[in-house]
Scaffold this motif. Structure first.
Motif, mmCIF file in Angstrom:
data_model
loop_
_atom_site.group_PDB
_atom_site.id
_atom_site.type_symbol
_atom_site.label_atom_id
_atom_site.label_comp_id
_atom_site.label_asym_id
_atom_site.label_seq_id
_atom_site.Cartn_x
_atom_site.Cartn_y
_atom_site.Cartn_z
ATOM 1 N N GLU A 29 0.917 2.896 -4.824
ATOM 2 C CA GLU A 29 1.384 2.676 -6.206
ATOM 3 C C GLU A 29 0.275 2.221 -7.179
ATOM 4 O OE1 GLU A 29 5.306 1.475 -6.561
ATOM 5 O OE2 GLU A 29 5.142 1.158 -8.746
ATOM 6 N N ASN B 197 -0.300 1.461 0.479
ATOM 7 C CA ASN B 197 0.477 1.284 -0.739
ATOM 8 C C ASN B 197 -0.243 2.059 -1.851
ATOM 9 O OD1 ASN B 197 1.880 0.533 -2.968
ATOM 10 N ND2 ASN B 197 1.175 -1.600 -2.969
ATOM 11 N N ASP C 108 -9.915 3.590 -3.282
ATOM 12 C CA ASP C 108 -9.103 3.094 -4.377
ATOM 13 C C ASP C 108 -9.657 3.522 -5.751
ATOM 14 O OD1 ASP C 108 -6.861 1.799 -5.202
ATOM 15 O OD2 ASP C 108 -7.855 -0.140 -5.477
ATOM 16 N N GLU D 246 4.432 10.428 2.214
ATOM 17 C CA GLU D 246 4.517 9.723 0.928
ATOM 18 C C GLU D 246 4.847 10.663 -0.234
ATOM 19 O OE1 GLU D 246 4.532 6.847 -0.094
ATOM 20 O OE2 GLU D 246 3.626 5.535 1.400
ATOM 21 N N ASN E 22 7.782 10.160 -2.741
ATOM 22 C CA ASN E 22 7.587 9.006 -3.634
ATOM 23 C C ASN E 22 6.558 9.299 -4.719
ATOM 24 O OD1 ASN E 22 9.373 7.497 -2.208
ATOM 25 N ND2 ASN E 22 7.808 6.600 -0.860
#
Ligand code: SF4
Length: 328
Positions: free
Chosen positions: A101, A99, A204, A128, A131
């Motif tokens: 986002e 994910n 991240d 991806e 998106n």
């Protein structure tokens, strides 16, 4: 992180090609998934042999092994096609299901002052990309994908030794965003002069890699000087099909012209032990993966240069000319 091994494509292609024995190559990070892969292929009545050799990129398709082992197909996991070879190869690119986002949201702060973004991704994130583009456009950014150029298999695709697709859009963008890991973003930072942001999907984090560029360029300048001072020089050529970056004969001539003693050495993989054994050699030029010299700088006891860097040391090109085209 979940990996998608594109099972449907794999099975369909294997049923179509009907190999009897396949050599499977897995990128380093997915060698641990070998049983899972065997469980997909073996029920089709196909014998599977896994290559235990390193597979850092699709430059290292194991054609020689496959021929020696009487395989009729190589199934190469984790990279996109890189070069044409005289052996059938099925590429399974493998998708990382993540994910993205939250990380994309985080990146907006770092990208505040940039309007037009040059976007590139490592192959596991290709699914991806639509998106990602939509996300940035929704947040009033203009997105331009790096060009499909050289070894890049798709628009936006980034490969560790190929940044020409980024250079082709450099004038149009304010900054680059790389979806992937340090390896690709560092290569980008060494190849373009605009800011490079890494969206490090595995940690991240959003990182500006500009500082790294200065540090590495200083290290490279030191290696260039060491080749200038060297007497005995080893030119390393790789046997991997896609790792032919430079002309060894040309280097031998140039080195001899400058009073040096060059020898040509072949290796299937450059390692510290192999380098150490040539203790009479003062400096090496490697024509394999350019990232060996650049990224593993601290690992080797002797200076190792890329072909382009050797051209600078030999006064064929200036450092400024190489920086302009990108040192990778
Ligand atoms: S040559 Fe190096 S950077 Fe290029 S694909 Fe192979 S391993 Fe990756």
């Amino acid at each position: 992180m979940t990996l998608d091994f594109e099972k449907q494509k794999l099975v369909e292609e294997l049923k179509r090609i009907k190999p009897k024995r396949v050599l499977v190559q897995l990128a380093e990070g997915i060698k641990q998934n070998s049983n899972e892969i065997a469980d997909i292929i073996e029920p089709l009545g196909i014998e599977v042999i896994f290559s235990g050799e390193t597979s850092w990129g699709a430059c290292s398709v194991a054609v020689h092994e496959a021929k020696e082992l009487n395989c009729d197909l190589i199934v190469h996991f984790g990279h996109a096609k890189f070069i044409d070879v005289d052996f059938p190869i099925l590429y399974i690119e493998v998708k990382d299901i993540l994910n993205l986002e939250p990380l994309l949201k985080k990146s907006l702060k770092e990208l505040k002052e940039f309007h037009t973004i040059g976007l590139s991704y490592s192959i596991q994130h290709r699914h991806e990309i639509e998106n990602i583009v939509k996300f940035y456009e929704k947040n009033r950014k203009k997105v331009i994908l790096s060009k499909k150029s050289g070894h890049a298999a798709y628009e936006g695709h980034i490969v560790g030794c190929e940044y020409s697709g980024l250079k082709l859009i450099e004038k149009e963008v304010d900054a680059f965003v790389i979806i992937g890991n340090n390896f690709h973003s560092m290569g980008a930072a060494l190849s373009v002069a605009k800011p490079v942001m890494l969206l490090d999907v595995y940690n991240d984090e959003v990182k500006n890699v500009e500082k790294l560029r200065e540090k590495i360029l200083k290290q490279r300048a030191i290696s260039i000087q060491k080749l200038r001072d060297a007497k005995n020089v080893g030119i390393i050529i790789e046997v991997k099909p896609g790792q032919k970056f430079g002309n060894p004969k040309y280097l031998v001539t140039k080195l001899k012209e400058q009073g040096k003693n060059p020898i040509v050495i072949t290796m299937s993989e450059v390692t510290t032990d192999k380098i150490m054994n040539f203790y009479n050699i003062d400096a090496f030029i490697e024509l394999a993966c350019p990232r060996i010299a650049i990224d593993d700088f601290a690992k080797y006891p002797k200076p190792i240069l890329t072909f382009k860097e050797a051209l600078v040391a030999l006064n064929v090109k200036t450092w400024e000319e190489i920086l302009k085209i990108g040192i990778v």
